[in-house]
Enzyme design. Structure first.
Site, PDB file in Angstrom:
ATOM      1  N   ASN A  11       4.033  -6.390  -7.857  1.00 19.73           N
ATOM      2  CA  ASN A  11       3.369  -5.120  -7.542  1.00 19.73           C
ATOM      3  C   ASN A  11       3.789  -4.727  -6.130  1.00 19.73           C
ATOM      4  O   ASN A  11       3.343  -5.328  -5.159  1.00 19.73           O
ATOM      5  CB  ASN A  11       1.842  -5.318  -7.631  1.00 19.73           C
ATOM      6  CG  ASN A  11       1.085  -4.099  -7.111  1.00 19.73           C
ATOM      7  OD1 ASN A  11       1.661  -3.011  -6.969  1.00 19.73           O
ATOM      8  ND2 ASN A  11      -0.197  -4.278  -6.824  1.00 19.73           N
ATOM      9  N   LYS A  13       3.246  -1.986  -4.519  1.00 12.91           N
ATOM     10  CA  LYS A  13       2.315  -1.087  -3.804  1.00 12.91           C
ATOM     11  C   LYS A  13       3.134   0.068  -3.181  1.00 12.91           C
ATOM     12  O   LYS A  13       4.116   0.481  -3.775  1.00 12.91           O
ATOM     13  CB  LYS A  13       1.521  -1.884  -2.776  1.00 12.91           C
ATOM     14  CG  LYS A  13       0.911  -3.151  -3.402  1.00 12.91           C
ATOM     15  CD  LYS A  13      -0.090  -3.831  -2.571  1.00 12.91           C
ATOM     16  CE  LYS A  13      -0.595  -5.064  -3.338  1.00 12.91           C
ATOM     17  NZ  LYS A  13      -1.702  -5.723  -2.686  1.00 12.91           N
ATOM     18  N   GLU A 170      -7.838 -10.779 -10.295  1.00 15.38           N
ATOM     19  CA  GLU A 170      -7.431 -10.767  -8.893  1.00 15.38           C
ATOM     20  C   GLU A 170      -8.673 -10.760  -8.011  1.00 15.38           C
ATOM     21  O   GLU A 170      -9.243  -9.695  -7.749  1.00 15.38           O
ATOM     22  CB  GLU A 170      -6.616  -9.513  -8.587  1.00 15.38           C
ATOM     23  CG  GLU A 170      -5.320  -9.409  -9.350  1.00 15.38           C
ATOM     24  CD  GLU A 170      -4.326  -8.535  -8.607  1.00 15.38           C
ATOM     25  OE1 GLU A 170      -3.300  -9.058  -8.189  1.00 15.38           O
ATOM     26  OE2 GLU A 170      -4.591  -7.344  -8.425  1.00 15.38           O
ATOM     27  N   GLY A 176      -3.681 -10.184  -0.471  1.00 11.31           N
ATOM     28  CA  GLY A 176      -3.054  -9.889   0.819  1.00 11.31           C
ATOM     29  C   GLY A 176      -3.646 -10.660   1.983  1.00 11.31           C
ATOM     30  O   GLY A 176      -3.420 -10.311   3.143  1.00 11.31           O
TER      31      GLY A 176
END
Ligand code: PGA
Length: 253
Positions: A11, A13, A170, A176
């Site tokens: 992903n 982003k 998640e 992150g």
């Protein structure tokens, strides 16, 4: 016990221009030597079409996805992108209800549910993201949150529709942050999610459902996560931005 595919998705982003996206795909594909897992990248909208061309040119099996879609099919919704547009641009799948969408853009379970249905209508595979925040975890509410997100985001779906989507667990506190969930805790959450799906849609649907884990996945922790029975893949953010680190994760499958 049914053998589920292992699915590893990057992903990106809001990272990578069209040129950067195409260069990444070229590099990644050159690194991949018949991976055991199904691999995909969720790219910015602007790069979809060019990356789709690149994948075709390379004759690669890499799956292509978007990171969001509109909950309506068309109309006066300035700035929105529909499921049909994504499909035409070459997307195979779409992330729905990522925690950044839920928290930064206030997406509710009801909105996520409408988006899932839009994606399914046109044959895009939704990857529906769920997970608790740090505060919810501290309060011992993880299972309640997962329960609400599953039944809210997937409301009204038939068993057949459930066979055409994937889930990603998640934990928000792990995204992150470098704080990966322990494989044991993640496996427990996955088993709980599968039990909820079984409760509502039956054993066959639950056994076939791919549930990915996401949140600070790195080459160093991918293997321990993937070893767990109910963890069927990974949704990788930061570590999917470099072909080498993404490939190192892929080889752990
Ligand atoms: P991360 O992101 O791997 O950078 O934690 C995962 C995600 O947001 O899907």
């Amino acid at each position: 016990m049914q053998q589920r595919a292992t699915v590893i998705i990057g992903n990106w982003k809001m990272h990578k221009t069209i040129m950067e996206s195409c260069a990444f795909v070229k590099h990644l594909v050159s690194l991949l030597k018949e991976p055991k897992a199904t691999i995909g990248v969720a790219v910015p909208f602007t790069a979809l079409s060019a990356v789709a061309d690149q994948i075709r040119k390379l004759d690669s099996k890499l799956l292509l996805g978007a990171q969001n879609l509109s909950d309506v099919s068309h109309g006066a919704y300035t700035g929105e992108i529909s499921s049909t547009m994504l499909q035409e641009a070459g997307a195979d799948f779409v992330l729905v209800g990522h925690s950044e969408r839920r928290h930064l853009f206030h997406e509710s379970n009801a909105l996520v549910n409408r988006k899932v249905k839009r994606a399914l209508e046109v044959g895009l595979t939704p990857i529906v993201c769920i997970g608790e925040t740090a505060e919810q975890k501290e309060r011992g509410e993880t299972n309640d949150v997962l329960h609400n997100q599953i039944f809210g985001s997937l409301e009204g779906l038939t068993a057949h529709q459930m066979e055409n989507l994937m889930l990603a667990y998640e934990p928000v506190w792990a995204i992150g942050t470098g704080k990966v969930s322990s494989p044991l805790d993640a496996a427990k959450a996955h088993a709980y999610i599968r039990s909820l799906v079984q409760e509502k849609w039956g054993k066959d649907v639950a056994n076939a459902l791919v549930i990915q884990y996401g949140g600070s996945v790195k080459p160093e922790n991918a293997k321990q996560l993937l070893e767990k029975e109910d963890i069927d893949g990974l949704l990788v953010g930061g570590a999917s931005l470099e072909p080498l680190s993404f490939e190192q994760i892929i080889t752990k499958a």
